[in-house]
Structures are given as structure tokens and as C-alpha cells.
Design an enzyme around this catalytic site. Structure first.
Site, PDB file in Angstrom:
ATOM      1  N   LYS A   1       0.836  -1.207   0.000  1.00 55.73           N
ATOM      2  CA  LYS A   1       0.000   0.000   0.000  1.00 55.73           C
ATOM      3  C   LYS A   1       0.876   1.266   0.000  1.00 55.73           C
ATOM      4  O   LYS A   1       2.071   1.201   0.285  1.00 55.73           O
ATOM      5  CB  LYS A   1      -0.900   0.002   1.246  1.00 55.73           C
TER       6      LYS A   1
HETATM    7  C1  PLP Z   1      -9.983  -2.864  -1.040  1.00 51.54           C
HETATM    8  C2  PLP Z   1      -9.296  -3.640   0.055  1.00 51.54           C
HETATM    9  N1  PLP Z   1     -10.000  -3.971   1.152  1.00 51.54           N
HETATM   10  C3  PLP Z   1      -9.443  -4.636   2.175  1.00 51.54           C
HETATM   11  C4  PLP Z   1      -8.119  -5.022   2.141  1.00 51.54           C
HETATM   12  C5  PLP Z   1      -7.603  -5.859   3.259  1.00 51.54           C
HETATM   13  O1  PLP Z   1      -6.419  -5.433   3.821  1.00 51.54           O
HETATM   14  P1  PLP Z   1      -5.371  -6.475   4.422  1.00 51.54           P
HETATM   15  O2  PLP Z   1      -4.658  -7.103   3.266  1.00 51.54           O
HETATM   16  O3  PLP Z   1      -4.486  -5.606   5.245  1.00 51.54           O
HETATM   17  O4  PLP Z   1      -6.124  -7.459   5.227  1.00 51.54           O
HETATM   18  C6  PLP Z   1      -7.332  -4.668   1.034  1.00 51.54           C
HETATM   19  C7  PLP Z   1      -5.893  -4.969   0.973  1.00 51.54           C
HETATM   20  O5  PLP Z   1      -5.388  -5.891   0.493  1.00 51.54           O
HETATM   21  C8  PLP Z   1      -7.944  -3.983  -0.055  1.00 51.54           C
HETATM   22  O6  PLP Z   1      -7.244  -3.666  -1.142  1.00 51.54           O
END
Ligand code: PLP
Length: 364
Positions: free
Chosen positions: A184
Site C-alpha cells: 500500500k
Molecule cells: C480494497 C481492500 N479492502 C481490504 C483489504 C484488506 O487489507 P489487508 O490485506 O491488510 O487485510 C485490502 C488490501 O489488500 C484492499 O485492497
């Protein structure tokens, strides 16, 4: 040239040293859960995003689950989500026992503005996703949600730092969810996430839910879980946040270069509004009917690309749902993410542009 889609080993040497120093500081202190680094991260994010509360947690998926639980969303409830998103958005809804109701997106993958047609007496919440870093029109969405007495959980996992009408992504909804996954714009050196809210009662509940329901040790007020952030990740984020603005500037410079140079390619649809402040230039997604051939051609020329995402959620077996989802499916079939990150060099962006033009038979 060999250009990776994203190679995090390219973090510059000086920054790597600061991160090593942070690790060695925490190793010497022997603090690996909670502590000052976590408190500092909370206050830094609150002041950067002008949010009243910022509750760190283990990852962005947990942030969504904690948000849903804090709003008492569960069995019997419906939650409106876009058909095109990363799986976590729908996964968290199913995980708390509620039903995701998938809605069509616009051409850029954002929840289509007529989503309220999906509202039933069971609908409790809508989750707009600021896909690829571009914010959904939040003042319009919040207004509609209020009219239907729905909660808004913003999935701001991809849009850290984007701002609309002076308000940061993640601060518009009842709760905003962030991810600090390493890829990110503000990424940790591991897994981490966060819930933002402007409501003190919700903030307290999210904090309880993420820490076994305990306000103080051994006093359990509700059934929670362990989704605390790791202190090391908080420490790394406190270092990396100092680089955030400069990283954003570089992303925007390269995004501009792509936009200027590729706008002459009539067969390509470019990301809309990527130079505006309500887009954090997380991903540069172009669309073309020849997506797969373009990806192979670029790979043969040493250029890494990615697809975000090759299938829409209602087409996946665990989430199967009927619906046309024409625009969302088109994006899944035609979207290709070109490299866009602070580790690129201008010559590399130019090389990518040259190769894209060559693929479409345009040589200048
Ligand atoms: C749109 C979206 N929602 C939720 C997430 C979930 O984040 P994480 O990978 O930190 O669990 C991500 C990231 O991958 C995402 O891109």
C-alpha cells in the site's frame, strides 16, 4: 531493462538503516506488543488525516470485521458492497454472518451511484470501496445512506491520503478501514490495519473488540478477539509515515507522465482523476480489450504488470450471486495495472510508455 511491478527491496539504503535502527531499539527495549510506538502511530494518523480516533489492528481485513461487529451487523442483515473489490470487503461481511449484496460499479470500479436500489428492510450498511485509490463521491453517498438510516463503512484500504472536500478517505463514514499491507502507499514491513471513527463510543467498542473485550487487563466486558497491531509494525510505520508525502509526490509525477504520454493511445482507457487530490495514485489501471496480449508483450520486454482483479466477487464460488455486473466484469477482463511506485525512475516510466505504444503500433 527489467522493471518489476513493485519491488520492495528497492527501499533506499538510508531508509533501510532507519528501519534497522527502529528494530534494534525495540529489540533492546523488549517491547513487542502495545507501548509507545502504537500510541505514537495512533496520534500521527489522527493528526495527518484529521480523524478523532484511530484504532490500529492486525490488518485491513480485521479492520472491516471489527467495524461490522462494532456496528452490531450480523446474521439476518444485508450489506451492500461493490461487485469489483479485493475479496476482504465481502469476506468480512460473510464472516460476521451478514449477507453481502453485490452492486454494479461504474467504469472505474467504484460502487455505482444507484446502489440504493438494492436497499431492503434488511439492509444495515453500505461499504463504498475507494478502489485503486480513487474516492467514491462520499458526500452524495453519505446523504443517501442517512436517508435510508444505513451505516457507512468506508473501505479505504487502497486510498490512504486521498482527500475529498477537505476530508480524508476513511473519515467520511461511521467507520473507515485502512490497510498497511506492504504494497500500500503507506505499507508496513508486515501486516497491519486500522479503523478510523469520529464517534467516541464506536472507538471504545472497536478497541475492546480488538483486544479480547478488555478495557484493562483481565477485565473482559464483551467477547472480542486478538487483533492488536504488532509493536514492531507500529514502529516501522512511524518511520515510514515520514516518507509518505514524498512518495505521494513521486507517484503523482509518474502518473502525470503516463497520462500525458498515453492519452494519445486511442485503444487505452486511462484512470480517471488520478491527478486529483481525491485519488492517491495507488494503482495506475489502464483498460484495453487486448489486456492479456498487452500483459504478455510487456512481460517479454521485462516489464512487470498486475491485474486488480481478474474476477469479480459474485463470480467466485464462495460468494456466487446473480446479476449482470457488466461494468465490473469488463474491468476484471480489461484492467491492467502498470508499475506506479516511488522506486521507479523516470526513464523506466518512459520505457514502459514506449513499449505500450509499440504494442499498439504507435512509434514516435
Ligand atoms: C480494497 C481492500 N479492502 C481490504 C483489504 C484488506 O487489507 P489487508 O490485506 O491488510 O487485510 C485490502 C488490501 O489488500 C484492499 O485492497
Amino acid at each position: 531493462m527489467n522493471i518489476s511491478f513493485l519491488d520492495l527491496s528497492q527501499i533506499n539504503a538510508e531508509l533501510k538503516d532507519r528501519l534497522r535502527q527502529k528494530f534494534s531499539e525495540l529489540l533492546d527495549k523488549g517491547i513487542f506488543s502495545g507501548g509507545k510506538e502504537v500510541e505514537q502511530l495512533e496520534s500521527m494518523i489522527c493528526s495527518l488525516l484529521h480523524s478523532s480516533h484511530a484504532i490500529p489492528c492486525a490488518n485491513g481485513t480485521d479492520a472491516l470485521e471489527l467495524a461490522l461487529r462494532a456496528l452490531n451487523i450480523g446474521p439476518g442483515d444485508e450489506v451492500i458492497v461493490p461487485a469489483m473489490t479485493w475479496v476482504s470487503t465481502a469476506e468480512a461481511v460473510v464472516f460476521v454472518g451478514a449477507k453481502p449484496i453485490f452492486w454494479e460499479t461504474d467504469g472505474q470500479g467504484l460502487l455505482r451511484s444507484d446502489w440504493e436500489k438494492a436497499v431492503t428492510e434488511k439492509t444495515k450498511c453500505v461499504i463504498p470501496v475507494h478502489l485503486y485509490g480513487k474516492m467514491v463521491n462520499m458526500s452524495a453517498l453519505v446523504k443517501k445512506a442517512k436517508a435510508h438510516q444505513l451505516f457507512v463503512i468506508e473501505d479505504a484500504a487502497q486510498s490512504f491520503g486521498a482527500v475529498q472536500e477537505g476530508k480524508a478517505a476513511g473519515t467520511w463514514g461511521d467507520i473507515g478501514c485502512l490497510s498497511f499491507y506492504p504494497t500500500k502507499n503507506l505499507g508496513a514491513l508486515g501486516e497491519a490495519g486500522m479503523c478510523l471513527t469520529q464517534d467516541e463510543t464506536l472507538a471504545k467498542k472497536i478497541r475492546l473488540l480488538s483486544n479480547h473485550g478488555q478495557p484493562i487487563r483481565d477485565q473482559h466486558e464483551l467477547i472480542g478477539r486478538n487483533s492488536r497491531i504488532d509493536s514492531l509494525q507500529a514502529g516501522f510505520l512511524n518511520v515510514l509515515i515520514e516518507e509518505f508525502e514524498s512518495g505521494q509526490k513521486i507517484r503523482k509525477v509518474f502518473a502525470k507522465r503516463y497520462v500525458e504520454k498515453l492519452s494519445g493511445v486511442s485503444e487505452l482507457v486511462l484512470p480517471e482523476g488520478i491527478l486529483e487530490e481525491d485519488h492517491n495514485a495507488h494503482l495506475f489501471v489502464v483498460q484495453t480489450e487486448k489486456r492479456d496480449q498487452l500483459q504478455v508483450f510487456l512481460a517479454k520486454n521485462g516489464i512487470g504488470t498486475a491485474i486488480h482483479y481478474p474476477r469479480i466477487i459474485p463470480d467466485m464460488r464462495p460468494y456466487r450471486a446473480d446479476g449482470d455486473f457488466v461494468a465490473a466484469r469488463k474491468l476484471a477482463n480489461e484492467g491492467l495495472s502498470l508499475p506506479l511506485n516511488p522506486y521507479l525512475k523516470a526513464e523506466e516510466v518512459d520505457w514502459i510508455v514506449d513499449k505500450v505504444e509499440e504494442f499498439f503500433g504507435l512509434m514516435f
